[in-house]
Enzyme design. Structure first.
Site, PDB file in Angstrom:
ATOM      1  N   GLU A  45       0.832  -1.206   0.000  1.00  0.00           N
ATOM      2  CA  GLU A  45       0.000   0.000   0.000  1.00  0.00           C
ATOM      3  C   GLU A  45       0.871   1.262   0.000  1.00  0.00           C
ATOM      4  O   GLU A  45       1.869   1.348   0.713  1.00  0.00           O
ATOM      5  CB  GLU A  45      -0.912   0.011   1.229  1.00  0.00           C
ATOM      6  CG  GLU A  45      -1.871   1.200   1.244  1.00  0.00           C
ATOM      7  CD  GLU A  45      -2.717   1.257   2.514  1.00  0.00           C
ATOM      8  OE1 GLU A  45      -3.917   1.552   2.399  1.00  0.00           O
ATOM      9  OE2 GLU A  45      -2.185   1.020   3.609  1.00  0.00           O
ATOM     10  N   LYS A 127      -8.840   3.577  -2.906  1.00  0.00           N
ATOM     11  CA  LYS A 127      -9.365   3.103  -1.632  1.00  0.00           C
ATOM     12  C   LYS A 127     -10.665   3.834  -1.309  1.00  0.00           C
ATOM     13  O   LYS A 127     -10.738   5.058  -1.390  1.00  0.00           O
ATOM     14  CB  LYS A 127      -8.330   3.355  -0.533  1.00  0.00           C
ATOM     15  CG  LYS A 127      -8.618   2.692   0.801  1.00  0.00           C
ATOM     16  CD  LYS A 127      -7.418   2.875   1.739  1.00  0.00           C
ATOM     17  CE  LYS A 127      -7.600   2.163   3.063  1.00  0.00           C
ATOM     18  NZ  LYS A 127      -6.383   2.297   3.917  1.00  0.00           N
ATOM     19  N   CYS A 161      -5.261  -2.533   2.526  1.00  0.00           N
ATOM     20  CA  CYS A 161      -5.216  -2.472   3.983  1.00  0.00           C
ATOM     21  C   CYS A 161      -6.567  -2.804   4.630  1.00  0.00           C
ATOM     22  O   CYS A 161      -7.116  -3.866   4.412  1.00  0.00           O
ATOM     23  CB  CYS A 161      -4.711  -1.089   4.380  1.00  0.00           C
ATOM     24  SG  CYS A 161      -4.126  -0.925   6.081  1.00  0.00           S
TER      25      CYS A 161
END
Length: 336
Positions: A45, A127, A161
């Site tokens: 990430e 995200k 994540c």
């Protein structure tokens, strides 16, 4: 479609807050993966320019110099960093799952681009909701970023994540018949021994669960944090106490949750490598397919609105997401 091939999860340290140097390191890792017959390599990430650990270490006023530097070192989708990495993918024939801080004018996003072996782009996503203090630096996405795409390596998807802690988001991915999933994670050296939920053990358990629930292969790259990296972020003893060197925890899991490949020492840089056989997915899903024969639509259903939600809609224009350099007509990468 290729049904058997080799994949690699990167476990390495970025050159913190330096997009040029981290891009150079990225290209070297892609070349190293190609030399080991890897078909798909996945990066952690916000690999470029490294996870913004400073967000967790102090007051916003103290973060200002870091924020300016972070913005300056966040790639654009049509900039030199993505172009160089796409050229490397084409030159080596390796499919690259790249995670980075994407700069879009005045905003940043925690993005993932799946780069094809010919340098094209299979998918670009952001995200959906940055976690906790990440929201002070990064913007959000929408349901169009929950997507699985057809590729020569099968149906591929990716999340960042703690998106792996969102049950409905995961289910939206499972329902798209994902075969290989990239679970991109940062370094786990933050609050080690203080906050169990932020550590490797808890988050690799979540990743393993994703493989078991989804009946898919999961590649989980992570960053490494060295003492030199701690020096970049720790301005005093209190901040240094919140960071621990090492913390590399890259993993690969099979569709029944089995760990694959050889785990690296938490301080080591390199790859966790495993061979994928997509036919094993059928065996795993024969037992439990949560979005198929094991579902109970009469009891629970998921509404997944995958339409993009841009902040401005102009009549007569396509309301879909627009990523310069990735989805423009004729936006192939320049020749080497």
């Amino acid at each position: 479609m290729q049904t058997t091939y080799r994949v690699a999860a990167v476990q390495a340290e970025p050159v913190w807050l330096d997009a040029d140097a981290t891009t150079e390191k990225t290209i070297g890792l892609i070349e190293d993966a190609a030399a080991q017959d890897v078909a798909l390599v996945a990066f952690p990430e916000t690999w470029i320019p490294g996870y913004p650990l400073f967000l967790w270490l102090g007051a916003v006023a103290v973060q200002t110099p870091y924020i300016a530097r972070y913005h300056a070192n966040s790639p654009t989708t049509d900039g030199k960093h993505l172009t160089a990495i796409r050229r490397a993918a084409r030159r080596t024939g390796v499919t690259v799952a790249l995670s980075y801080s994407e700069k879009d004018h005045g905003s940043l996003y925690m993005s993932q681009t799946l780069i094809a072996a010919d340098g094209g782009v299979h998918m670009h996503r952001r995200k959906l909701k940055p976690t906790h203090v990440e929201r002070s630096l990064f913007g959000e996405s929408d349901g169009s970023s929950l997507k699985v795409v057809d590729t020569p390596l099968g149906r591929l998807g990716a999340l960042n994540c703690w998106e792996h802690l969102q049950p409905l988001s995961k289910y939206a991915m499972y329902a798209q018949y994902e075969q290989v999933h990239v679970a991109a994670w940062p370094a786990f050296g933050l609050y080690k021994g203080i906050a169990y939920a932020l550590g490797a053990e808890a988050n690799m358990a979540v990743t393993q669960t994703y493989a078991l629930e989804g009946g898919c292969f999961v590649i989980a790259p992570t960053q490494v944090l060295s003492e030199r990296g701690i020096d970049v972020f720790a301005g005093n003893d209190d901040q240094r106490a919140l960071l621990t060197a090492g913390a590399g925890s890259a993993r690969i899991f099979g569709p029944d949750g089995t760990p694959l490949g050889h785990q690296l020492d938490e301080h080591a840089e390199g790859f966790v490598i495993a061979d994928v056989d997509l036919s094993l997915i059928d065996l795993a899903k024969n037992a439990a397919d949560p979005a198929g024969h094991y579902a109970r639509a009469d009891a629970t259903q998921l509404l997944h609105d995958n339409r993009p939600k841009p902040p401005v809609v102009r009549p007569g224009e396509d309301a879909g997401p627009h990523f310069p350099g990735l989805d423009e007509p004729g936006s192939g990468i320049p020749a080497d």
